[in-house]
Write an enzyme that holds these catalytic residues in place. Structure first.
Site, PDB file in Angstrom:
ATOM      1  N   HIS A 156       0.827  -1.210   0.000  1.00 22.39           N
ATOM      2  CA  HIS A 156       0.000   0.000   0.000  1.00 22.39           C
ATOM      3  C   HIS A 156       0.863   1.261   0.000  1.00 22.39           C
ATOM      4  O   HIS A 156       0.558   2.239  -0.697  1.00 22.39           O
ATOM      5  CB  HIS A 156      -0.923  -0.031   1.222  1.00 22.39           C
ATOM      6  CG  HIS A 156      -1.700   1.217   1.426  1.00 22.39           C
ATOM      7  ND1 HIS A 156      -1.632   1.965   2.578  1.00 22.39           N
ATOM      8  CD2 HIS A 156      -2.579   1.864   0.620  1.00 22.39           C
ATOM      9  CE1 HIS A 156      -2.425   3.015   2.467  1.00 22.39           C
ATOM     10  NE2 HIS A 156      -3.010   2.978   1.304  1.00 22.39           N
ATOM     11  N   GLU A 200       2.062   1.818  -3.442  1.00 22.51           N
ATOM     12  CA  GLU A 200       1.005   2.402  -4.270  1.00 22.51           C
ATOM     13  C   GLU A 200       1.021   3.924  -4.165  1.00 22.51           C
ATOM     14  O   GLU A 200       0.913   4.639  -5.167  1.00 22.51           O
ATOM     15  CB  GLU A 200      -0.347   1.840  -3.844  1.00 22.51           C
ATOM     16  CG  GLU A 200      -1.544   2.471  -4.526  1.00 22.51           C
ATOM     17  CD  GLU A 200      -2.704   2.689  -3.574  1.00 22.51           C
ATOM     18  OE1 GLU A 200      -3.223   3.831  -3.506  1.00 22.51           O
ATOM     19  OE2 GLU A 200      -3.114   1.726  -2.902  1.00 22.51           O
ATOM     20  N   HIS A 201       1.167   4.438  -2.941  1.00 30.10           N
ATOM     21  CA  HIS A 201       1.272   5.893  -2.762  1.00 30.10           C
ATOM     22  C   HIS A 201       2.490   6.455  -3.497  1.00 30.10           C
ATOM     23  O   HIS A 201       2.416   7.522  -4.114  1.00 30.10           O
ATOM     24  CB  HIS A 201       1.395   6.226  -1.272  1.00 30.10           C
ATOM     25  CG  HIS A 201       0.102   6.224  -0.530  1.00 30.10           C
ATOM     26  ND1 HIS A 201      -0.376   7.332   0.136  1.00 30.10           N
ATOM     27  CD2 HIS A 201      -0.822   5.246  -0.338  1.00 30.10           C
ATOM     28  CE1 HIS A 201      -1.533   7.038   0.711  1.00 30.10           C
ATOM     29  NE2 HIS A 201      -1.826   5.770   0.441  1.00 30.10           N
ATOM     30  N   GLU A 215      -3.571   7.799   7.731  1.00 31.12           N
ATOM     31  CA  GLU A 215      -4.666   7.014   7.163  1.00 31.12           C
ATOM     32  C   GLU A 215      -5.018   5.854   8.083  1.00 31.12           C
ATOM     33  O   GLU A 215      -6.198   5.568   8.327  1.00 31.12           O
ATOM     34  CB  GLU A 215      -4.249   6.496   5.788  1.00 31.12           C
ATOM     35  CG  GLU A 215      -5.313   5.721   5.051  1.00 31.12           C
ATOM     36  CD  GLU A 215      -4.861   5.312   3.660  1.00 31.12           C
ATOM     37  OE1 GLU A 215      -5.413   4.318   3.142  1.00 31.12           O
ATOM     38  OE2 GLU A 215      -3.965   5.965   3.093  1.00 31.12           O
TER      39      GLU A 215
END
Length: 434
Positions: free
Chosen positions: A36, A39-40, A116
């Protein structure tokens, strides 16, 4: 690299997706969340693009973009005018092949990911309960780890962790470009071969199976948190679908479980709503403020059948757990009516038709099936197989697959001693969609 194209000429727009068959399940302990995080970082630059410039360029093309990471995959998607597809391909091919960024850009972005996690998980008692429950359900499967990662791993993550993960998994043989919309297949193939075809291939590392051992007894968790309402969740380890065309007993059971989930919670006035919320289940009064059922059906890892509910005020969690079990037991004893069966099948068929009105949904479905190793016709095959499931098959899975031996139960327990001072909304920075 795989190319999948679905023409749809109803509007001059295109959905462009780049799928990578890598997700949280491919991480190792100590670097959870790195899929993840990476992905950022795919939005943070190449030798010719500065951080943030990718999304600005997509917007300049008249499009919008985002991305997501799951346990199974990472996918990047844009919706753009059809005549901007070539420019979009060049942008995405560049970042797939040439992603790079300075260490300080990573250090800023890791703080965004940690925020997040705070907002979506740590500040939500229910999310933390499900995270802890998942870690208890699975003993060996990498599905036990959260997609966002454990906070301690995010704290310790380094820029090199993300770069190593990128080098390991972001290779053409592990990716698919999926395009749906106002395009011609031959022209798209020519563009893709010219733009994506030059990306150097690298061998993929072998994937170890990490199979989940069979559960041999009930597992229970009482999760104490500062919350006003209790919640109960029941997770059963059940078979998953191996192939939409398969006639083997495991796949047939998986299809029947899908139908059972819809009969319990697939429409307004379904069985769980009538029994627990409307109070028509043989017990007086309303037992729950909400109740639901869900089933994963397919994935790269094992799948679960979930039952969950929020007890109504004054109703004990144990009563609601019993009521959830009773609705499955009722199907096991009495079966389901042909009218119920036909209702959920009709709704599915209508849903498939409506879903195809969206080019993004078309691309999403095709990419999902590719990621699971299935063919382009998997969606139609799946609907055909589901429409053939009988009431007897639904009753059979309810009888055979819901023993306490395969059950994990979690109860969210309101506990005022766990209360902490909440951060004011003004202190919670916005987090990006991807």
């Amino acid at each position: 690299m795989t190319l999948i194209v679905q023409p749809d000429h109803r509007a001059p727009t295109v959905a462009h997706m780049l799928w990578v068959r890598v997700g949280a399940m491919d991480e190792v302990d100590g670097t959870t969340g790195v899929a993840h995080v990476l992905e950022h970082m795919l939005f943070k630059g190449t030798p010719t693009l500065k951080p943030g410039e990718f999304s600005r360029n997509v917007a300049a093309l008249g499009g919008r973009d985002n991305a997501f990471t799951s346990k199974d995959v990472t996918a990047y998607h844009q919706q753009i005018p059809a005549d901007k597809l070539e420019a979009m391909m060049k942008l995405d091919a560049d970042r797939f092949a040439n992603n790079q960024w300075p260490d300080d850009e990573f250090m800023r972005e890791i703080e965004v990911v940690k925020e997040e996690r705070r907002q979506r998980t740590e500040e939500s008692p229910r999310a933390r309960m499900f995270e802890a429950m998942t870690a208890m359900v699975y003993q060996a499967s990498p599905y036990r780890r959260p997609v966002v990662g454990w906070m301690s791993d995010l704290d310790a993550m380094t820029p090199q962790d993300a770069r190593d993960f990128y080098q390991r998994w972001y290779t053409p043989g592990n990716a698919a470009v999926v395009i749906a919309g106002d395009v011609e297949v031959a022209k798209v193939r020519q563009m893709a071969e010219r733009i994506y075809g030059g990306i150097p291939a690298r061998p993929l590392p072998p994937r170890k199976p990490r199979e989940e051992p069979e559960q041999q007894g009930a597992r229970q968790m009482a999760f104490h948190a500062a919350t006003e309402q209790a919640m109960v969740a029941l997770a059963y380890q059940v078979p998953k679908l191996t192939d939409p065309q398969a006639q083997d007993p495991q796949s047939q059971d998986a299809l029947a479980l899908t139908v059972l989930s819809a009969i319990l919670d697939g429409h307004s006035g379904a069985r769980l709503e009538r029994a627990l919320i409307q109070g028509q289940g043989g017990q007086k009064g309303r037992l729950a403020d909400s109740a639901g059922a869900s089933y994963g059906l397919m994935g790269r890892g094992p799948q679960l059948f979930f039952l969950s509910a929020v007890p109504a005020p004054g109703v004990a969690s144990e009563v609601v757990i019993s009521a959830l079990k009773e609705e499955v037991a009722r199907v096991a004893r009495e079966g389901v009516s042909e009218a119920e069966l036909q209702r959920v099948k009709t709704q599915w068929t209508a849903g498939e038709v409506y879903k195809r009105d969206s080019v993004f949904n078309q691309a999403q479905e095709l990419g999902s099936y590719w990621a699971l190793g299935m063919g382009l016709e998997a969606g139609d095959q799946l609907m055909s197989q589901l429409n053939q499931i009988t009431a007897a098959q639904v009753q059979s899975v309810a009888q055979r697959l819901f023993s306490d031996e395969k059950l994990t139960t979690a109860v969210l327990v309101p506990d005022s001693s766990k209360r902490k001072l909440e951060r004011p909304a003004s202190e919670r920075p916005p987090i990006p969609n991807h």
